[in-house]
Design a protein around this motif. Structure first.
Motif, PDB file in Angstrom:
ATOM      1  N   LYS A   2     -40.830  52.315 -22.363  1.00  0.00           N
ATOM      2  CA  LYS A   2     -40.519  52.278 -20.937  1.00  0.00           C
ATOM      3  C   LYS A   2     -39.857  50.942 -20.620  1.00  0.00           C
ATOM      4  O   LYS A   2     -40.395  49.883 -20.918  1.00  0.00           O
ATOM      5  N   SER A   4     -38.473  47.952 -18.187  1.00  0.00           N
ATOM      6  CA  SER A   4     -38.725  47.336 -16.885  1.00  0.00           C
ATOM      7  C   SER A   4     -37.520  47.619 -15.995  1.00  0.00           C
ATOM      8  O   SER A   4     -36.442  47.991 -16.476  1.00  0.00           O
ATOM      9  N   ARG A   5     -37.695  47.410 -14.718  1.00  0.00           N
ATOM     10  CA  ARG A   5     -36.581  47.612 -13.780  1.00  0.00           C
ATOM     11  C   ARG A   5     -35.414  46.687 -14.160  1.00  0.00           C
ATOM     12  O   ARG A   5     -34.256  47.092 -14.116  1.00  0.00           O
ATOM     13  N   TYR A   6     -35.731  45.466 -14.558  1.00  0.00           N
ATOM     14  CA  TYR A   6     -34.697  44.497 -14.925  1.00  0.00           C
ATOM     15  C   TYR A   6     -33.819  45.045 -16.052  1.00  0.00           C
ATOM     16  O   TYR A   6     -32.587  45.033 -15.962  1.00  0.00           O
ATOM     17  N   GLU A  74     -42.156  45.911 -26.362  1.00  0.00           N
ATOM     18  CA  GLU A  74     -43.032  45.387 -25.312  1.00  0.00           C
ATOM     19  C   GLU A  74     -42.250  44.522 -24.337  1.00  0.00           C
ATOM     20  O   GLU A  74     -42.432  44.630 -23.120  1.00  0.00           O
ATOM     21  N   GLY A  77     -40.243  46.265 -21.706  1.00  0.00           N
ATOM     22  CA  GLY A  77     -41.025  46.806 -20.602  1.00  0.00           C
ATOM     23  C   GLY A  77     -41.472  45.755 -19.604  1.00  0.00           C
ATOM     24  O   GLY A  77     -42.094  46.082 -18.584  1.00  0.00           O
ATOM     25  N   MET A  78     -41.181  44.490 -19.874  1.00  0.00           N
ATOM     26  CA  MET A  78     -41.602  43.383 -19.001  1.00  0.00           C
ATOM     27  C   MET A  78     -40.451  42.899 -18.128  1.00  0.00           C
ATOM     28  O   MET A  78     -39.292  43.019 -18.489  1.00  0.00           O
ATOM     29  N   GLU A  79     -40.833  42.288 -17.034  1.00  0.00           N
ATOM     30  CA  GLU A  79     -39.858  41.545 -16.236  1.00  0.00           C
ATOM     31  C   GLU A  79     -39.708  40.168 -16.890  1.00  0.00           C
ATOM     32  O   GLU A  79     -40.682  39.623 -17.422  1.00  0.00           O
ATOM     33  N   ARG A  82     -42.200  37.142 -16.970  1.00  0.00           N
ATOM     34  CA  ARG A  82     -43.454  37.252 -17.716  1.00  0.00           C
ATOM     35  C   ARG A  82     -43.259  37.009 -19.215  1.00  0.00           C
ATOM     36  O   ARG A  82     -44.207  37.124 -19.995  1.00  0.00           O
TER      37      ARG A  82
END
Length: 185
Positions: A2, A4-6, A74, A77-79, A82
């Motif tokens: 998945k 992230s939006r970014y 991973e 999936g992060m912004e 973070r």
């Protein structure tokens, strides 16, 4: 995986940037030439790292070696706020020597560590798309070949059947040479 939006927003822009650099108006592959030009403009491009990261990230195209796909998944999936430090991330995404020189320049800038992680994830996502696209193309090619074999009633391959694998092999060798690999003789 998945995103992230970014990365859902920036990954297509990165892919488009690579595609824009890929060929000239005559359809010739000029990616390496254009990447060299971009790499020579790094002092200008670092000013774009926050507003248009894909414009700078392309200078690192093919400059990462991913040793931990799980860690990269991973991160995708992060912004970016973070992300771990670049030093910690560099265990999952190492740089080839020429890219290390460019990274040293980027790391001098405020936000350079965060940007290097962003560039690594963008390139990782791009390389995954290329790999899955290449696998799909090979599957389609294999299916076409099976269809041609099934259609041939007399079983005679003739000259055309013999030249097809050679042409594909030559095309593959040409592509690899354009990517900087030595030709097998």
């Amino acid at each position: 995986m998945k995103l992230s939006r970014y990365f859902a927003d920036h990954s297509p822009a990165y892919d488009a940037e690579i595609n824009d650099l890929l060929s000239d108006s005559e359809g010739k592959n000029v990616l390496e030439k254009r990447l060299r030009e971009k790499r020579g403009q790094i002092d200008f491009l670092v000013m774009m790292m926050d507003d248009s990261p894909e414009m700078l990230a392309v200078v690192f195209h093919q400059g990462f070696r991913f040793t931990s796909p799980r860690a990269m998944d991973e991160l995708a999936g992060m912004e970016p706020d973070r992300f771990p430090s670049w030093k910690k991330l560099s265990a999952a995404a190492t740089l080839v020597p020429w890219a290390q020189t460019l990274a040293e320049r980027v790391l001098q800038e405020e936000g350079g560590e965060r940007f290097m992680a962003i560039a690594a994830v963008l390139e990782y996502l791009h390389s995954r798309v290329d790999a899955s696209g290449a696998a799909e193309a090979q599957d389609d090619e294999d299916e076409d070949q099976r269809d041609e074999d099934a259609d041939g009633e007399d079983g005679d391959e003739g000259d055309e059947g013999e030249s097809l694998p050679r042409n594909l092999e030559e095309a593959g060798a040409d592509w690899l040479a354009e990517q900087g690999f030595e030709r097998k003789e």
